[in-house]
Scaffold this active site. Structure first.
Site, mmCIF file in Angstrom:
data_model
loop_
_atom_site.group_PDB
_atom_site.id
_atom_site.type_symbol
_atom_site.label_atom_id
_atom_site.label_comp_id
_atom_site.label_asym_id
_atom_site.label_seq_id
_atom_site.Cartn_x
_atom_site.Cartn_y
_atom_site.Cartn_z
ATOM 1 N N LYS A 35 0.830 -1.210 0.000
ATOM 2 C CA LYS A 35 0.000 0.000 0.000
ATOM 3 C C LYS A 35 0.866 1.263 0.000
ATOM 4 C CE LYS A 35 -3.574 -0.246 2.912
ATOM 5 N NZ LYS A 35 -4.102 -0.057 4.266
ATOM 6 N N GLU A 153 -17.691 7.216 2.192
ATOM 7 C CA GLU A 153 -16.972 6.827 0.990
ATOM 8 C C GLU A 153 -17.691 7.439 -0.208
ATOM 9 O OE1 GLU A 153 -15.957 2.694 0.738
ATOM 10 O OE2 GLU A 153 -15.361 2.643 2.848
ATOM 11 N N LYS A 205 -19.627 8.944 17.464
ATOM 12 C CA LYS A 205 -19.414 8.226 16.214
ATOM 13 C C LYS A 205 -20.290 6.975 16.110
ATOM 14 C CE LYS A 205 -18.001 6.764 12.405
ATOM 15 N NZ LYS A 205 -16.789 6.782 11.659
ATOM 16 N N ASN A 209 -23.627 6.243 13.593
ATOM 17 C CA ASN A 209 -23.747 5.114 12.668
ATOM 18 C C ASN A 209 -24.904 4.187 13.052
ATOM 19 O OD1 ASN A 209 -21.814 5.997 10.950
ATOM 20 N ND2 ASN A 209 -20.312 4.400 11.375
ATOM 21 N N PHE A 250 -31.602 8.781 3.974
ATOM 22 C CA PHE A 250 -31.418 7.457 4.582
ATOM 23 C C PHE A 250 -32.740 6.730 4.814
ATOM 24 C CE2 PHE A 250 -27.020 6.173 5.527
ATOM 25 C CZ PHE A 250 -26.414 7.176 4.800
ATOM 26 N N LEU A 251 -33.720 7.058 3.988
ATOM 27 C CA LEU A 251 -34.987 6.308 4.016
ATOM 28 C C LEU A 251 -35.185 5.603 2.678
ATOM 29 C CD1 LEU A 251 -37.594 8.578 5.889
ATOM 30 C CD2 LEU A 251 -36.446 6.520 6.723
ATOM 31 N N CYS A 261 -18.390 -0.115 7.581
ATOM 32 C CA CYS A 261 -18.651 0.669 8.803
ATOM 33 C C CYS A 261 -19.959 0.310 9.500
ATOM 34 C CB CYS A 261 -18.629 2.149 8.469
ATOM 35 S SG CYS A 261 -17.073 2.645 7.734
ATOM 36 N N LYS A 324 -21.981 0.457 -2.336
ATOM 37 C CA LYS A 324 -22.785 1.615 -2.724
ATOM 38 C C LYS A 324 -22.121 2.249 -3.940
ATOM 39 C CE LYS A 324 -20.734 5.298 0.036
ATOM 40 N NZ LYS A 324 -20.965 6.330 1.020
HETATM 41 C C1 UGA Z 1 -20.985 5.531 6.890
HETATM 42 C C2 UGA Z 1 -21.539 6.846 7.479
HETATM 43 O O1 UGA Z 1 -22.555 7.358 6.623
HETATM 44 C C3 UGA Z 1 -20.418 7.881 7.637
HETATM 45 O O2 UGA Z 1 -20.921 9.062 8.246
HETATM 46 C C4 UGA Z 1 -19.308 7.271 8.502
HETATM 47 O O3 UGA Z 1 -18.223 8.168 8.672
HETATM 48 C C5 UGA Z 1 -18.808 5.998 7.848
HETATM 49 O O4 UGA Z 1 -19.898 5.064 7.700
HETATM 50 C C6 UGA Z 1 -17.749 5.410 8.748
HETATM 51 O O5 UGA Z 1 -18.094 4.958 9.844
HETATM 52 O O6 UGA Z 1 -16.565 5.482 8.418
HETATM 53 P P1 UGA Z 1 -20.324 4.758 4.408
HETATM 54 O O7 UGA Z 1 -20.025 3.417 4.995
HETATM 55 O O8 UGA Z 1 -19.367 5.389 3.445
HETATM 56 O O9 UGA Z 1 -20.520 5.844 5.586
HETATM 57 O O10 UGA Z 1 -21.710 4.601 3.636
HETATM 58 P P2 UGA Z 1 -23.180 5.190 3.736
HETATM 59 O O11 UGA Z 1 -23.358 6.256 2.736
HETATM 60 O O12 UGA Z 1 -23.545 5.484 5.148
HETATM 61 O O13 UGA Z 1 -24.020 3.922 3.238
HETATM 62 C C7 UGA Z 1 -23.993 2.709 3.983
HETATM 63 C C8 UGA Z 1 -24.884 1.668 3.359
HETATM 64 O O14 UGA Z 1 -26.247 2.008 3.551
HETATM 65 C C9 UGA Z 1 -24.716 1.468 1.844
HETATM 66 O O15 UGA Z 1 -24.704 0.073 1.574
HETATM 67 C C10 UGA Z 1 -25.938 2.125 1.260
HETATM 68 O O16 UGA Z 1 -26.320 1.559 0.034
HETATM 69 C C11 UGA Z 1 -26.967 1.848 2.345
HETATM 70 N N1 UGA Z 1 -28.110 2.804 2.354
HETATM 71 C C12 UGA Z 1 -27.902 4.118 2.582
HETATM 72 C C13 UGA Z 1 -29.402 2.314 2.154
HETATM 73 O O17 UGA Z 1 -29.618 1.105 1.961
HETATM 74 N N2 UGA Z 1 -30.444 3.203 2.187
HETATM 75 C C14 UGA Z 1 -30.269 4.527 2.410
HETATM 76 O O18 UGA Z 1 -31.270 5.266 2.440
HETATM 77 C C15 UGA Z 1 -28.967 4.992 2.606
#
Ligand code: UGA
Length: 437
Positions: A35, A153, A205, A209, A250-251, A261, A324
């Site tokens: 890396k 991400e 944190k 989450n 997030f709905l 995460c 995602k």
């Molecule tokens: C998540 C948090 O959103 C961040 O704030 C946090 O910093 C990060 O984890 C971490 O702990 O490092 P991330 O894992 O990048 O971020 O992804 P999200 O955008 O939160 O999505 C997570 C999952 O939820 C994805 O699989 C997405 O498809 C799903 N999702 C999201 C749904 O199924 N429905 C929604 O309405 C939103």
């Protein structure tokens, strides 16, 4: 000011180049030689918009460098701990061995007067334990604050440079002032700063989450009800989302959450509550996890409903592999978990993703990797849309339909215009969508 960033995974690598962008000199340390060599060549080992260009720019300006030699953190004034805390192999709790290894390096090499900023997601109580160890073994000459990271991400650079808020957990006021100085350019843009104790900062944190995971599973539980009674979960989400106390974000119901995460954080949080003797307090998170997994099984059941119980030898086109869109991360990806369940039942998986195929090849060698959505659809009996990339929204259904064995599509993310697909002769179904919503 010289900054060290310990751990150059997703969080650390992005943090390192963003600190260079703020004007600091940064040394990124990691034990993973491959890396580190990749970064030093100016290559990104993962896909993240904006990261590659910042990396190239700040390697060239010599503001950032990467090393596997821990001794090189010795001159740093600030040490950011950014290592991973994955789920332990033998349970739900977080594996904190990389946190402990980071502290050992700091104790060994850090200069007197420097201070530590913990950014990793840790079980509550970790920061105080580290602080006490530093006090004992370095006689109080190295401070420590906890400053959790909330980056998503796909938006990691922007979230780091323009965060919604900065949270700082502290024991010694002087360290707060020093961290605020580091973040001065961000704070001057009007970013709210919340200062609290170490435990609260750690909890912010995992609470955030856990809340996000709960929100997603809540709407997915509503999806289960809608499926039973003929309701439409998208209209439901739109309607409750208009209430500003609830909010529409997030709905999005579908096949649920994955990634490195949310899943591991809700499990580690439960494990920590249990250790604290609060077994019942977070037991609802077990249901959040269970609802989430049931959505994956629901997609398998829908597939069988359309193309028959027996999947042996049947070709299934899977669109999407990353957990995602705008990411090549396949950790705990719902798309791949579903594809794997179908493959285990004998189906032939033909898969396409705009960015994650290299990772799929490594971890799912039996899947057929296609070079485009059209190629993945060739001779397939059904298309499963499992990661909502924009380019899948833009597909021409007629072109896909032309090469398929039968024109069936299930939209696991409720992101496609199903009428467009129906107009091209497809049987098209979303997750918990009513026919005339
Ligand atoms: C998540 C948090 O959103 C961040 O704030 C946090 O910093 C990060 O984890 C971490 O702990 O490092 P991330 O894992 O990048 O971020 O992804 P999200 O955008 O939160 O999505 C997570 C999952 O939820 C994805 O699989 C997405 O498809 C799903 N999702 C999201 C749904 O199924 N429905 C929604 O309405 C939103």
């Amino acid at each position: 000011m010289l900054i060290s960033v310990i751990g150059t995974g997703y969080l650390g690598a992005v943090h390192a180049v963003c600190m260079a962008e703020l004007g600091y000199k940064v040394i990124g340390f990691d034990t993973d030689e491959h890396k580190i060599a990749t970064f030093n060549k100016g290559e990104a080992p993962f896909f993240e918009p904006q990261f590659g260009s910042l990396l190239g720019r700040h390697l060239a300006s010599k503001k950032v460098a990467f090393t596997t030699d821990a001794a090189q953190i010795a001159d740093a004034d600030v040490h950011f701990i950014c290592v991973g805390t994955p789920q332990a192999a033998d349970g739900f709790h977080a594996n904190t061995e990389y946190i402990d290894a980071s502290l050992e390096n700091i104790i060994k090499y850090a200069k007197a007067g420097s201070f530590v900023v913990g950014k990793s997601t840790v079980p509550v109580g970790t920061a105080r334990r580290l602080r006490e160890e530093l006090l004992q073994r370095r006689n109080g000459e190295i401070g420590l604050v906890w400053n959790p990271e909330f980056l998503r991400e796909g938006f990691a650079v922007d979230d780091t440079l323009n965060p919604d808020r900065i949270v700082i957990g502290f024991e010694d006021e002087k360290d707060v002032a020093r961290l605020k100085e580091v973040y001065r350019p961000i704070i001057d843009r009007g970013t709210p700063v919340l200062v609290t104790n170490l435990e609260t900062a750690e909890l912010v944190k995992v609470a955030a989450n856990a809340f996000l995971a709960t929100k997603i599973s809540f709407i997915n539980a509503m999806a289960e009800i809608c499926e039973k009674v003929g309701g439409d979960v998208v209209s439901l989400a739109d309607a409750i989302g208009h209430d500003s106390r609830i909010g529409r974000k997030f709905l999005n119901a579908g096949i649920g959450f994955g990634g490195g995460c949310l899943p591991k954080d809700i499990r580690a949080f439960q494990a920590r509550a249990n250790e604290l003797g609060l077994d019942e307090t977070l037991s609802f998170l077990k249901d959040i996890d269970a609802v989430n997994h049931r959505r994956r099984h629901r997609m398998v059941a829908l597939t069988q409903m359309f193309i028959g119980e027996e999947l042996k030898g049947k070709r299934i086109c899977v669109l999407g592999a990353a957990f995602k869109p705008n990411s090549d991360d396949i950790r705990d990806s719902p798309a791949l978990a579903i594809a794997k369940m179908l493959a285990d039942k004998g189906a032939v998986i033909s898969i396409f993703d705009p960015r994650a195929l290299e990772n799929v090849k490594k971890h799912f060698p039996t899947f057929e990797i296609a070079e485009s959505a059209e190629a993945a659809a060739k001779d397939a009996e059904i298309v499963l849309h499992l990661t909502e990339w924009q380019e899948f929204r833009d597909l021409d259904p007629a072109k896909i339909g032309d090469v398929m064995k039968s024109k069936i599509i299930v939209d696991g993310r409720n992101a496609l215009d199903l009428d467009k697909w129906r107009a091209a002769g497809f049987v098209a179904m979303g997750m918990a969508r009513a026919a005339h919503a």
